[in-house]
Design a protein around this motif. Structure first.
Motif: not given
Lengths: 307, 158
Positions: A138, A141, A224, A263, A284, A287
């Motif tokens: 994460d 990313t 998120y 995300m 996402y 990720q």
């Protein structure tokens, strides 16, 4: 001395930057060279809980570095079903591999495995506690999306009580500076207070709670999202009440700032509509891609092998 | 009855240990910890409750006719009731006194409150806590990583 990856609390900012730099470097290493990094190495995956991305990306990462992966994806096919303790299982399987990756529904299990085993141990999720490899991917990313980790306003949405990915990521992010966290959750799924550090322990990091997803979308750089996890709820009625508390779709994103990114650790259920996948906000699956490269960086680091 | 008379209700100790400045109400809890140590089974003990204290207003007090408290018992007491005084008495005189502080870490002394913590679900896994906030007496479980107030944690009695 062996190195484990158990908790973000164990990592300094320098350690985290080391993983991020190595992942960045690995993007430039040709596939055929990577295959020569861990020839003959065996990774043991011990998954007592279901997983798609974490287990398969660790296995793919090991294979792409020239090693092999063995293990179990459900404890009911092992001697655990006969009542074998975790301690005995770890002491057994460590004879068959060079590194252990463990996921377990009980918090602290990876720490116990790390204490028992002579091998490096990776925590692939321990109950509602931590998921450090997810956190590192994460962070990687975020760094790639924004060019920095810091000077960001980040909303965490959904199940902030049980989400280990949120708990881990917050523990990591507070090591950086100039971050504003907006916590969006139903009352019953608020972030545990023990995860909010006293102001003197972090550099210019603020926490604010709201129940408005719309407000978070308009004011934040990053949203998120998290799944409300049925498996963590002691009360199924409470799960039914909050499971669809926050659902993100293309309509809600109308007029959102262009730099906004979304995300999600995945899997998703209803919290992100498929219509969002086609927008420029959706990050996402980026990720997921970054997970493979970061897990290669983790394996190389813990096994002490140069990229 | 004067305060002196009241104090005399507990006999003077010639050689032994006095646990003093126990906040009122904690005397029985500390006695319970002491009583469960197998080495204490035959030790003569007196307990005083709600004594007058110029410093505290009221206090509890325990006297034990033995040479030393075991380190484990002292650790246990320090977790339940930090700040109390332990005096070693020799020939009716205070030979040594010390104030016990909460320990910086506690292995297998306290039970984790989190039912999903591995220390509550796996056999043969010791608990381990570290003090993270001495002022507020907050301890972190080194396994599930949750932080608890010391007052909420229950001691493990061997």
């Amino acid at each position: 001395m062996k190195r484990d990856l158990i908790s973000l609390d164990d990592l300094s900012l320098e350690d985290i930057r080391g993983y991020l730099d190595l992942a960045t470097h690995l993007e430039t290493v040709p596939d055929e060279r990577k295959l020569t990094r861990l020839p003959g190495a065996i990774m043991m995956t011990m998954f007592y809980e279901p997983s798609t991305r974490t287990r398969l990306s660790f296995e793919a990462a090991m294979c792409r570095l020239g090693g092999r992966a063995i293990g179990f994806a459900a404890a009911d096919a092992t001697s655990v079903a006969k009542g074998e303790s975790l301690v005995d299982t770890v002491r057994t399987v460590e004879n068959y591999a060079d590194i252990l990756v463990i996921r377990h529904p009980k918090e602290g299990t990876a720490r116990v495995a790390g204490e028992i085993s002579l091998l490096p141990v990776i925590n692939a999720g321990d109950g509602a506690n931590q998921h450090p490899s997810q956190t590192l991917l994460d962070l990687y990313t975020i760094q790639r999306l924004f060019g920095r980790i810091g000077n960001l306003k980040i909303a965490f949405v959904g199940d902030l009580k049980y989400s280990r990915t949120v708990h881990s990521l917050i523990r990591a992010l507070i090591k950086f500076s100039h971050l504003d966290f907006v916590l969006v959750s139903p009352e019953s799924l608020r972030l545990p207070t023990y995860l909010v550090p006293p102001p003197e322990q972090c550099m210019d990091v603020t926490f604010r709670e709201t129940q408005s997803l719309e407000e978070a979308i308009q004011s934040c750089d990053l949203v998120y999202m998290t799944r409300v996890q049925r498996e963590r709820f002691p009360d199924s009625l409470e799960f039914e009440r909050v499971k669809d508390a926050y659902c993100l779709d293309a309509d809600i994103l109308q007029g959102a700032p262009s730099h906004l990114r979304i995300m999600h650790p995945l899997p998703r259920v209803n919290e992100i509509a498929y219509s969002v996948d086609r927008t420029t906000y959706a990050s996402y699956f980026t990720q997921v891609r970054n997970g493979l490269i970061m897990r290669q960086a983790i394996l190389l680091t813990l096994l002490g092998v140069a990229p | 009855m004067s305060d002196t008379d009241r104090v005399l209700l507990i006999p003077k100790i010639d050689n032994g240990i006095v646990i003093d400045h126990i906040p009122p109400g904690f005397g029985i809890a500390i006695l319970e910890i002491i009583r469960r140590d197998p080495a204490m089974r035959d030790v003569v003990v007196t307990l005083g409750l709600n004594y007058h204290s110029s410093k505290m207003g009221k206090k509890d007090l325990i006297k034990l006719w033995l040479d030393e408290l075991s380190p484990r018992v002292v650790q246990h007491i320090s977790l339940v009731c930090p700040g109390i005084t332990i005096k070693k008495i020799t020939n009716y005189e205070v030979e040594r006194r010390y104030v016990i502080r909460p320990p910086q870490s506690a292995r297998n002394l306290l039970r984790c409150l989190n039912p999903s913590c591995v220390t509550n679900t796996e056999p043969n896994v010791d608990t381990n806590f570290t003090m993270v906030d001495e002022e507020k007496k907050k301890l972190k479980c080194m396994y599930c990583e949750r932080v608890f107030s010391l007052k909420d944690l229950k001691p493990i009695i061997p």
